[in-house]
Design a protein around this motif. Sequence first.
Motif, short mmCIF file in Angstrom:
data_model
loop_
_atom_site.label_atom_id
_atom_site.label_comp_id
_atom_site.label_asym_id
_atom_site.label_seq_id
_atom_site.Cartn_x
_atom_site.Cartn_y
_atom_site.Cartn_z
N PRO A 170 0.84 -1.20 0.00
CA PRO A 170 0.00 0.00 0.00
C PRO A 170 0.87 1.26 0.00
O PRO A 170 1.96 1.25 0.60
N PRO A 171 0.41 2.32 -0.65
CA PRO A 171 1.26 3.52 -0.73
C PRO A 171 1.27 4.30 0.58
O PRO A 171 0.23 4.46 1.24
N PRO A 172 2.43 4.80 0.98
CA PRO A 172 2.46 5.76 2.09
C PRO A 172 1.98 7.12 1.59
O PRO A 172 1.69 7.30 0.40
N GLN A 173 1.90 8.08 2.47
CA GLN A 173 1.53 9.42 2.05
C GLN A 173 2.57 9.95 1.07
O GLN A 173 3.77 9.82 1.29
N ASP A 174 2.09 10.50 -0.05
CA ASP A 174 2.96 11.02 -1.11
C ASP A 174 3.89 9.93 -1.64
O ASP A 174 5.05 10.19 -1.99
N GLY A 175 3.39 8.71 -1.71
CA GLY A 175 4.21 7.59 -2.16
C GLY A 175 4.62 7.70 -3.61
O GLY A 175 3.82 8.08 -4.48
N LEU A 176 5.87 7.32 -3.89
CA LEU A 176 6.40 7.31 -5.24
C LEU A 176 6.67 5.87 -5.67
O LEU A 176 7.20 5.08 -4.89
N ALA A 177 6.31 5.55 -6.91
CA ALA A 177 6.57 4.21 -7.45
C ALA A 177 7.31 4.32 -8.77
O ALA A 177 7.09 5.26 -9.55
N LEU A 178 8.19 3.35 -9.01
CA LEU A 178 8.91 3.23 -10.27
C LEU A 178 8.57 1.89 -10.89
O LEU A 178 8.86 0.85 -10.30
#
Length: 353
Positions: free
Chosen positions: A35-43
């Motif tokens: 799950p994404p954290p706050q302001d999560g970035l994914a590549l």
Amino acid sequence: MGYTTPGEWDAHYAGGNTFRDLGDAERRLLAEHTPPPQDGLALDIGCGLGALARHLAHLGYQVDAVDYAPSSLTVAEARDPSAAVTYRLFDIERDSLDSLPHAAYDLITFRLSWAFIRDRTRVMNRVRERLRPGGALCVITPVADAVPKDKRDIALDEDELELLCADWSVADRYDADGLALIVLRHSSPAPPQVACAETRRPSPHALSGVGVVVTDSVGRILLGYSTRGAWELPGGKNAADEHCLDTAVRELEEETGLKADPSEARLQAFLMDSTDGVPRLTAAVTVTTFTGEPTVTEPHLIHRWEWHEPTDLPGLAQPLFTPSAHVIDTVRPGLLTGLPPVHRYRITTADAP
């Protein structure tokens, strides 16, 4: 499939071809375990037509999606020009990660693309450096036992999966409708000393041989991951009356398909140690000029060949074959520490044949 170049993949997507759709099990597992954290970035590396990138954006990530096939990015952008996904032409094996839009990510994904990475150890080491604290790396891949033999090149076998998960303190594997979904976290720090291992008791002929340090144009060193669970340099036993430089280029071609001229190989030293009470003499040879691409020609001995950054070698999760470690230490003194004892007889310019 058999694709190995950006041009082949570009033609694949330009011809209207696709890949396996993102399945419900993958969506569920990603939502549950990454799950994404706050302001999560994914590549998303090897994003193809962007299905995974769009799903990660739906979960709440800001996504950088990269691929080295221009046509795939054209189709992906046209399908959903979302502001949450940025598509970029990028080759993970050749381009600098410094050119990525962000310095670090909470999630890095390889969906159906890891099997096509050639220098996996080097790529993994560079990618893990781009994870934020607490971040995860996720690989989604077919498994060799579950695909037809003619599709073996798109899948990973159990040895390859074990190598993928090495040096991570958490490596969770889930089934996603027949695909293996691997979530890796908290990479372990590199050990202060390189691990070495003997691979087998030598036969009497194994008293002498050659280890070859082959470097590419940027100084990376070629190593093979052996069926005995250790990284090895190209090399092997010398034939009767064979010059060690001839042995070096012969073994190099036989084991990797790379061709070199003995006159351009360089003898650096002779190394003497012992194993199981048997004296062992190894000629340390360097090769910097060659033709061809590394190929597994002896699958009963070597699983794969990879180009490694020298600075990564002290932190390999699997051991180095002891003579290979000694040869590397001859060529790059001080790089490896804690090696077993060896007698080293360096060759000066005047001594060289």
